[in-house]
Enzyme design. Sequence first.
Site, PDB file in Angstrom:
ATOM      1  N   CYS A  82     -12.665  23.949  11.329  1.00 33.31           N
ATOM      2  CA  CYS A  82     -11.317  23.465  10.949  1.00 33.31           C
ATOM      3  C   CYS A  82     -11.146  21.989  11.262  1.00 33.31           C
ATOM      4  O   CYS A  82     -10.407  21.292  10.558  1.00 33.31           O
ATOM      5  CB  CYS A  82     -10.246  24.311  11.618  1.00 33.31           C
ATOM      6  SG  CYS A  82     -10.087  25.916  10.798  1.00 33.31           S
TER       7      CYS A  82
ATOM      8  N   CYS B  13      -9.199  30.968   8.899  1.00 27.73           N
ATOM      9  CA  CYS B  13      -8.383  30.379   9.959  1.00 27.73           C
ATOM     10  C   CYS B  13      -7.021  29.924   9.425  1.00 27.73           C
ATOM     11  O   CYS B  13      -6.872  29.628   8.230  1.00 27.73           O
ATOM     12  CB  CYS B  13      -9.090  29.164  10.556  1.00 27.73           C
ATOM     13  SG  CYS B  13     -10.461  29.571  11.651  1.00 27.73           S
TER      14      CYS B  13
ATOM     15  N   CYS C  87     -10.996  25.141  15.661  1.00 31.35           N
ATOM     16  CA  CYS C  87     -12.437  25.392  15.754  1.00 31.35           C
ATOM     17  C   CYS C  87     -13.183  24.236  15.066  1.00 31.35           C
ATOM     18  O   CYS C  87     -12.583  23.408  14.359  1.00 31.35           O
ATOM     19  CB  CYS C  87     -12.790  26.729  15.111  1.00 31.35           C
ATOM     20  SG  CYS C  87     -12.727  26.725  13.308  1.00 31.35           S
TER      21      CYS C  87
ATOM     22  N   ASN D 267      -3.858  32.843  10.248  1.00 28.66           N
ATOM     23  CA  ASN D 267      -5.199  33.401  10.091  1.00 28.66           C
ATOM     24  C   ASN D 267      -5.120  34.777   9.431  1.00 28.66           C
ATOM     25  O   ASN D 267      -4.166  35.538   9.635  1.00 28.66           O
ATOM     26  CB  ASN D 267      -5.975  33.436  11.426  1.00 28.66           C
ATOM     27  CG  ASN D 267      -5.286  34.199  12.536  1.00 28.66           C
ATOM     28  OD1 ASN D 267      -4.071  34.297  12.591  1.00 28.66           O
ATOM     29  ND2 ASN D 267      -6.074  34.739  13.457  1.00 28.66           N
TER      30      ASN D 267
ATOM     31  N   GLU E  62      -7.739  37.908   8.881  1.00 32.50           N
ATOM     32  CA  GLU E  62      -9.069  38.465   9.188  1.00 32.50           C
ATOM     33  C   GLU E  62      -9.482  39.496   8.138  1.00 32.50           C
ATOM     34  O   GLU E  62      -8.705  39.844   7.237  1.00 32.50           O
ATOM     35  CB  GLU E  62      -9.049  39.045  10.607  1.00 32.50           C
ATOM     36  CG  GLU E  62      -8.778  37.940  11.633  1.00 32.50           C
ATOM     37  CD  GLU E  62      -8.810  38.405  13.073  1.00 32.50           C
ATOM     38  OE1 GLU E  62      -8.807  39.632  13.335  1.00 32.50           O
ATOM     39  OE2 GLU E  62      -8.847  37.518  13.952  1.00 32.50           O
TER      40      GLU E  62
ATOM     41  N   GLU F 294      -5.559  27.068   9.931  1.00 32.67           N
ATOM     42  CA  GLU F 294      -5.580  25.684   9.436  1.00 32.67           C
ATOM     43  C   GLU F 294      -6.019  25.650   7.970  1.00 32.67           C
ATOM     44  O   GLU F 294      -5.497  24.864   7.175  1.00 32.67           O
ATOM     45  CB  GLU F 294      -6.540  24.832  10.270  1.00 32.67           C
ATOM     46  CG  GLU F 294      -6.142  24.673  11.726  1.00 32.67           C
ATOM     47  CD  GLU F 294      -6.730  25.740  12.632  1.00 32.67           C
ATOM     48  OE1 GLU F 294      -6.856  26.912  12.199  1.00 32.67           O
ATOM     49  OE2 GLU F 294      -7.058  25.411  13.767  1.00 32.67           O
TER      50      GLU F 294
HETATM   51  N1  THU Z   1      -8.628  30.955  14.567  1.00 34.66           N
HETATM   52  C1  THU Z   1      -7.846  30.147  13.788  1.00 34.66           C
HETATM   53  O1  THU Z   1      -7.075  30.627  12.946  1.00 34.66           O
HETATM   54  N2  THU Z   1      -7.940  28.806  13.979  1.00 34.66           N
HETATM   55  C2  THU Z   1      -8.772  28.209  14.892  1.00 34.66           C
HETATM   56  O2  THU Z   1      -8.932  26.994  14.869  1.00 34.66           O
HETATM   57  C3  THU Z   1      -9.424  29.039  15.909  1.00 34.66           C
HETATM   58  C4  THU Z   1      -9.560  30.470  15.560  1.00 34.66           C
HETATM   59  C5  THU Z   1      -8.564  32.418  14.337  1.00 34.66           C
HETATM   60  C6  THU Z   1      -9.797  32.966  13.674  1.00 34.66           C
HETATM   61  C7  THU Z   1      -9.762  34.407  14.117  1.00 34.66           C
HETATM   62  O3  THU Z   1      -8.943  35.125  13.187  1.00 34.66           O
HETATM   63  C8  THU Z   1      -9.060  34.381  15.456  1.00 34.66           C
HETATM   64  O4  THU Z   1      -8.433  33.094  15.549  1.00 34.66           O
HETATM   65  C9  THU Z   1      -9.996  34.559  16.633  1.00 34.66           C
HETATM   66  O5  THU Z   1     -11.061  33.694  16.569  1.00 34.66           O
END
Ligand code: THU
Length: 141
Positions: A95, A59, A92, A48, A50, A61
């Site tokens: 994803c 994310c 999520c 991920n 941000e 994925e």
């Molecule tokens: N996140 C992912 O990378 N994948 C997911 O399926 C769930 C959430 C990341 C997004 C964000 O940077 C952090 O986790 C908190 O939500």
Amino acid sequence: MSKSAEADLAALFSAAKAAQASAYAPYSRFKVGAAIRTAGGAVYSGCNVENAAYPQGACAEAAAIAAMALAGERRIADILVIGDGKDLCTPCGGCRQRIREFADASTRIHVAGPEGVRKTFTLEELLPHSFGPANLGRGTP
Ligand code: THU
């Protein structure tokens, strides 16, 4: 599980864990790694990333899928997602749909913590009655 399936899963776990270490998550402090295995056995990973403009974050994925697509591959056989904490780091909703584009009902989604795989789902379990390419009259990518 056969010895070779166990070794494949261990390799997927290692790739996802290495990707997690590269995550850029200064806001949530929740680092995620993902690794995809294609039917041919190739592995693609992502983390991920941000952003100070929060909705622009991506994310893990999505990054792994982009790496797979860049290599010209289109089918996910297995995907492993790793996150810290005691709860399952399941993909999520967005994803799940991203995975769905390159997967089928039986594609395996492994959810891991730092110690190893915690639970394995099929895509059908996480995204039942999904919308996909066939809904638009398109064949499997
Ligand atoms: N996140 C992912 O990378 N994948 C997911 O399926 C769930 C959430 C990341 C997004 C964000 O940077 C952090 O986790 C908190 O939500």
